[in-house]
Design a protein around this motif. Structure first.
Motif, PDB file in Angstrom:
ATOM      1  N   GLY A  74       0.802  -1.208   0.000  1.00  0.00           N
ATOM      2  CA  GLY A  74       0.000   0.000   0.000  1.00  0.00           C
ATOM      3  C   GLY A  74       0.840   1.265   0.000  1.00  0.00           C
ATOM      4  O   GLY A  74       1.931   1.303   0.590  1.00  0.00           O
ATOM      5  N   LEU A  75       0.361   2.290  -0.695  1.00  0.00           N
ATOM      6  CA  LEU A  75       0.962   3.630  -0.664  1.00  0.00           C
ATOM      7  C   LEU A  75       2.461   3.607  -0.969  1.00  0.00           C
ATOM      8  O   LEU A  75       3.252   4.244  -0.277  1.00  0.00           O
ATOM      9  CB  LEU A  75       0.718   4.283   0.700  1.00  0.00           C
ATOM     10  N   ASN A  76       2.843   2.897  -2.032  1.00  0.00           N
ATOM     11  CA  ASN A  76       4.271   2.764  -2.335  1.00  0.00           C
ATOM     12  C   ASN A  76       4.760   3.721  -3.414  1.00  0.00           C
ATOM     13  O   ASN A  76       5.898   3.625  -3.851  1.00  0.00           O
ATOM     14  CB  ASN A  76       4.606   1.318  -2.730  1.00  0.00           C
ATOM     15  N   TYR A  77       3.886   4.624  -3.865  1.00  0.00           N
ATOM     16  CA  TYR A  77       4.312   5.703  -4.758  1.00  0.00           C
ATOM     17  C   TYR A  77       4.097   7.013  -4.001  1.00  0.00           C
ATOM     18  O   TYR A  77       2.988   7.279  -3.521  1.00  0.00           O
ATOM     19  CB  TYR A  77       3.517   5.698  -6.058  1.00  0.00           C
ATOM     20  N   ARG A  78       5.147   7.796  -3.918  1.00  0.00           N
ATOM     21  CA  ARG A  78       5.070   9.012  -3.116  1.00  0.00           C
ATOM     22  C   ARG A  78       3.903   9.902  -3.541  1.00  0.00           C
ATOM     23  O   ARG A  78       3.142  10.415  -2.709  1.00  0.00           O
ATOM     24  CB  ARG A  78       6.393   9.778  -3.214  1.00  0.00           C
ATOM     25  N   ASP A  79       3.737  10.077  -4.879  1.00  0.00           N
ATOM     26  CA  ASP A  79       2.678  10.960  -5.355  1.00  0.00           C
ATOM     27  C   ASP A  79       1.292  10.369  -5.126  1.00  0.00           C
ATOM     28  O   ASP A  79       0.311  11.093  -4.971  1.00  0.00           O
ATOM     29  CB  ASP A  79       2.875  11.349  -6.827  1.00  0.00           C
ATOM     30  N   HIS A  80       1.186   9.037  -5.080  1.00  0.00           N
ATOM     31  CA  HIS A  80      -0.101   8.417  -4.754  1.00  0.00           C
ATOM     32  C   HIS A  80      -0.432   8.607  -3.278  1.00  0.00           C
ATOM     33  O   HIS A  80      -1.580   8.909  -2.914  1.00  0.00           O
ATOM     34  CB  HIS A  80      -0.072   6.927  -5.099  1.00  0.00           C
ATOM     35  N   ALA A  81       0.561   8.439  -2.408  1.00  0.00           N
ATOM     36  CA  ALA A  81       0.332   8.664  -0.984  1.00  0.00           C
ATOM     37  C   ALA A  81      -0.122  10.100  -0.744  1.00  0.00           C
ATOM     38  O   ALA A  81      -1.036  10.360   0.048  1.00  0.00           O
ATOM     39  CB  ALA A  81       1.602   8.359  -0.192  1.00  0.00           C
ATOM     40  N   GLU A  82       0.493  11.032  -1.467  1.00  0.00           N
ATOM     41  CA  GLU A  82       0.146  12.437  -1.297  1.00  0.00           C
ATOM     42  C   GLU A  82      -1.281  12.727  -1.766  1.00  0.00           C
ATOM     43  O   GLU A  82      -2.008  13.495  -1.132  1.00  0.00           O
ATOM     44  CB  GLU A  82       1.152  13.315  -2.047  1.00  0.00           C
ATOM     45  N   GLU A  83      -1.701  12.081  -2.875  1.00  0.00           N
ATOM     46  CA  GLU A  83      -3.045  12.366  -3.379  1.00  0.00           C
ATOM     47  C   GLU A  83      -4.127  11.825  -2.456  1.00  0.00           C
ATOM     48  O   GLU A  83      -5.258  12.309  -2.457  1.00  0.00           O
ATOM     49  CB  GLU A  83      -3.224  11.805  -4.794  1.00  0.00           C
ATOM     50  N   THR A  84      -3.796  10.789  -1.677  1.00  0.00           N
ATOM     51  CA  THR A  84      -4.773  10.230  -0.746  1.00  0.00           C
ATOM     52  C   THR A  84      -4.776  10.971   0.588  1.00  0.00           C
ATOM     53  O   THR A  84      -5.640  10.711   1.432  1.00  0.00           O
ATOM     54  CB  THR A  84      -4.490   8.743  -0.479  1.00  0.00           C
ATOM     55  N   GLY A  85      -3.805  11.869   0.787  1.00  0.00           N
ATOM     56  CA  GLY A  85      -3.710  12.588   2.042  1.00  0.00           C
ATOM     57  C   GLY A  85      -3.110  11.776   3.171  1.00  0.00           C
ATOM     58  O   GLY A  85      -3.164  12.177   4.334  1.00  0.00           O
ATOM     59  N   MET A  86      -2.508  10.634   2.842  1.00  0.00           N
ATOM     60  CA  MET A  86      -1.916   9.763   3.849  1.00  0.00           C
ATOM     61  C   MET A  86      -0.439  10.094   4.027  1.00  0.00           C
ATOM     62  O   MET A  86       0.224  10.551   3.092  1.00  0.00           O
ATOM     63  CB  MET A  86      -2.074   8.300   3.439  1.00  0.00           C
ATOM     64  N   PRO A  87       0.119   9.867   5.212  1.00  0.00           N
ATOM     65  CA  PRO A  87       1.547  10.103   5.419  1.00  0.00           C
ATOM     66  C   PRO A  87       2.396   9.126   4.618  1.00  0.00           C
ATOM     67  O   PRO A  87       1.959   8.008   4.324  1.00  0.00           O
ATOM     68  CB  PRO A  87       1.726   9.887   6.923  1.00  0.00           C
ATOM     69  N   ILE A  88       3.605   9.544   4.268  1.00  0.00           N
ATOM     70  CA  ILE A  88       4.532   8.666   3.553  1.00  0.00           C
ATOM     71  C   ILE A  88       4.936   7.525   4.480  1.00  0.00           C
ATOM     72  O   ILE A  88       5.408   7.764   5.600  1.00  0.00           O
ATOM     73  CB  ILE A  88       5.780   9.451   3.096  1.00  0.00           C
ATOM     74  N   PRO A  89       4.757   6.283   4.074  1.00  0.00           N
ATOM     75  CA  PRO A  89       5.088   5.151   4.963  1.00  0.00           C
ATOM     76  C   PRO A  89       6.578   5.107   5.302  1.00  0.00           C
ATOM     77  O   PRO A  89       7.430   5.375   4.453  1.00  0.00           O
ATOM     78  CB  PRO A  89       4.682   3.925   4.131  1.00  0.00           C
ATOM     79  N   GLU A  90       6.870   4.766   6.536  1.00  0.00           N
ATOM     80  CA  GLU A  90       8.259   4.605   6.965  1.00  0.00           C
ATOM     81  C   GLU A  90       8.770   3.206   6.657  1.00  0.00           C
ATOM     82  O   GLU A  90       9.977   2.998   6.501  1.00  0.00           O
ATOM     83  CB  GLU A  90       8.384   4.902   8.457  1.00  0.00           C
ATOM     84  N   VAL A  91       7.869   2.252   6.595  1.00  0.00           N
ATOM     85  CA  VAL A  91       8.188   0.872   6.197  1.00  0.00           C
ATOM     86  C   VAL A  91       7.085   0.419   5.255  1.00  0.00           C
ATOM     87  O   VAL A  91       5.991   0.990   5.243  1.00  0.00           O
ATOM     88  CB  VAL A  91       8.286  -0.083   7.406  1.00  0.00           C
ATOM     89  N   PRO A  92       7.326  -0.601   4.436  1.00  0.00           N
ATOM     90  CA  PRO A  92       6.287  -1.065   3.515  1.00  0.00           C
ATOM     91  C   PRO A  92       5.008  -1.494   4.228  1.00  0.00           C
ATOM     92  O   PRO A  92       5.052  -2.148   5.276  1.00  0.00           O
ATOM     93  CB  PRO A  92       6.949  -2.256   2.806  1.00  0.00           C
ATOM     94  N   ILE A  93       3.868  -1.098   3.651  1.00  0.00           N
ATOM     95  CA  ILE A  93       2.555  -1.542   4.127  1.00  0.00           C
ATOM     96  C   ILE A  93       2.199  -2.793   3.333  1.00  0.00           C
ATOM     97  O   ILE A  93       1.954  -2.735   2.132  1.00  0.00           O
ATOM     98  CB  ILE A  93       1.497  -0.455   3.917  1.00  0.00           C
ATOM     99  N   VAL A  94       2.174  -3.937   3.988  1.00  0.00           N
ATOM    100  CA  VAL A  94       1.961  -5.219   3.318  1.00  0.00           C
ATOM    101  C   VAL A  94       0.560  -5.734   3.643  1.00  0.00           C
ATOM    102  O   VAL A  94       0.148  -5.747   4.799  1.00  0.00           O
ATOM    103  CB  VAL A  94       3.014  -6.259   3.757  1.00  0.00           C
ATOM    104  N   PHE A  95      -0.167  -6.126   2.618  1.00  0.00           N
ATOM    105  CA  PHE A  95      -1.488  -6.725   2.827  1.00  0.00           C
ATOM    106  C   PHE A  95      -1.619  -7.948   1.926  1.00  0.00           C
ATOM    107  O   PHE A  95      -0.767  -8.205   1.077  1.00  0.00           O
ATOM    108  CB  PHE A  95      -2.606  -5.716   2.551  1.00  0.00           C
ATOM    109  N   ALA A  96      -2.680  -8.704   2.117  1.00  0.00           N
ATOM    110  CA  ALA A  96      -2.897  -9.921   1.334  1.00  0.00           C
ATOM    111  C   ALA A  96      -4.162  -9.817   0.511  1.00  0.00           C
ATOM    112  O   ALA A  96      -5.138  -9.168   0.899  1.00  0.00           O
ATOM    113  CB  ALA A  96      -2.976 -11.134   2.255  1.00  0.00           C
ATOM    114  N   LYS A  97      -4.143 -10.454  -0.647  1.00  0.00           N
ATOM    115  CA  LYS A  97      -5.323 -10.696  -1.465  1.00  0.00           C
ATOM    116  C   LYS A  97      -5.516 -12.207  -1.510  1.00  0.00           C
ATOM    117  O   LYS A  97      -4.540 -12.959  -1.602  1.00  0.00           O
ATOM    118  CB  LYS A  97      -5.117 -10.159  -2.891  1.00  0.00           C
ATOM    119  N   ALA A  98      -6.750 -12.651  -1.451  1.00  0.00           N
ATOM    120  CA  ALA A  98      -7.005 -14.088  -1.568  1.00  0.00           C
ATOM    121  C   ALA A  98      -6.598 -14.562  -2.961  1.00  0.00           C
ATOM    122  O   ALA A  98      -6.873 -13.895  -3.963  1.00  0.00           O
ATOM    123  CB  ALA A  98      -8.482 -14.382  -1.328  1.00  0.00           C
ATOM    124  N   THR A  99      -5.946 -15.703  -3.040  1.00  0.00           N
ATOM    125  CA  THR A  99      -5.479 -16.188  -4.338  1.00  0.00           C
ATOM    126  C   THR A  99      -6.632 -16.569  -5.260  1.00  0.00           C
ATOM    127  O   THR A  99      -6.453 -16.667  -6.470  1.00  0.00           O
ATOM    128  CB  THR A  99      -4.534 -17.386  -4.164  1.00  0.00           C
TER     129      THR A  99
END
Length: 281
Positions: free
Chosen positions: A77-102
């Motif tokens: 999640g939020l791994n492009y600086r300009d995408h994080a900025e457009e969502t109004g979220m802070p720049i992640p300090e570490v990768p935000i990892v999530f799962a999708k069901a296969t």
């Protein structure tokens, strides 16, 4: 190499593109594009083949996801600086990892299914990384050695579920058809620098997303290394590495997918996806 799987859903066969862009049948060489077939030695053997001697596949068959078995489907999640900025979220300090069901994995041109109660379906063009070798606690400088190749991913998301509370991301991103991959798996020898790839997404002929992997906050190598410290990555695991700006929820006014919409996704060197949104009865 550009490896692929073709045929009806559940009956796909492994294939490879020849120099003329035609599909050649690999089923006499490998049973499936999965597991050890994605390892370095196996890929080297496939690369040494005289592709022109393989059976030519006639017509334009359906393409499935280029990996036959995806043990883990992970997103960032939020791994492009300009995408994080457009969502109004802070720049992640570490990768935000999530799962999708296969079970959400689908072919590059398969329809995207829209349930009646999903009103905020969004699109995300992404560079997807396919793991080729077992990776555990790998260093950043060696991390790309564990990658089999790359493909296009679309991290389709139902935003109302994603924003519904802690732990809801997997529900928002796992509905059937919410994980298109392909059209093919491009091996790493053809993509020497995964941090310099253009990405675009068009919706009904209008450009929505434009970006380049150079603006990723965490590189592919950093992501593989980081994730491997928390879980062992195995051949066939897929990591979608984040999306550039322009997603529907961040636009003014917001733009969400609806039945009849048509999407075209492109990543430099990785081909194109063409998908239509279809209402699910």
């Amino acid at each position: 190499m550009k490896l692929l799987r073709y045929g009806e859903h559940g009956l796909e066969k492994p294939g490879i593109l020849d120099g003329q862009g035609q599909i050649r049948d690999l089923s006499g060489i490998v049973g499936e594009l999965a597991g050890e077939t994605l390892g370095r030695e196996s890929l080297s053997r496939l690369k040494a083949l005289d592709v022109g001697t393989l059976p030519l596949v006639e017509g334009s068959p359906r393409l499935g996801a280029p990996i036959g078995l995806v043990p883990k489907f992970l997103g960032i999640g939020l791994n492009y600086r300009d995408h994080a900025e457009e969502t109004g979220m802070p720049i992640p300090e570490v990768p935000i990892v999530f799962a999708k069901a296969t079970s959400c994995v689908s072919g590059p041109d398969d329809p995207i299914l829209a349930p009646k109660d999903f009103q905020r379906m969004d699109f995300e063009v992404e560079l997807a990384v396919v793991i080729g070798s077992r990776a555990r606690n790998v260093a950043v400088e060696n991390a790309l050695d564990y990658v089999a190749g790359y493909c296009i991913g679309n991290d389709v998301s139902e935003r109302s579920l994603q924003k519904g509370g802690p732990g809801e991301w997997i529900k928002a991103k796992s509905h059937d058809s919410f994980g298109p991959l392909g059209p093919w798996l491009v091996t790493t020898d053809e993509i020497p620098d995964p941090q310099n790839l253009d990405l675009t997404l068009d919706l009904n002929g209008e450009r929505m997303q434009t970006g380049n992997t150079a603006t990723m906050i965490f590189t592919v190598a950093e992501l593989v290394s980081y994730i491997s410290t928390y879980m062992t990555l195995v051949p066939g695991d897929v990591i979608t590495t984040g999306t550039p700006p322009g997603v529907g929820m961040a636009r003014k006014p917001r733009v969400f997918l609806k039945p009849g919409d048509e999407l075209v996704l492109k990543v430099a060197g990785l081909g194109e996806q063409h998908a239509k949104v279809v209402a699910l009865d």
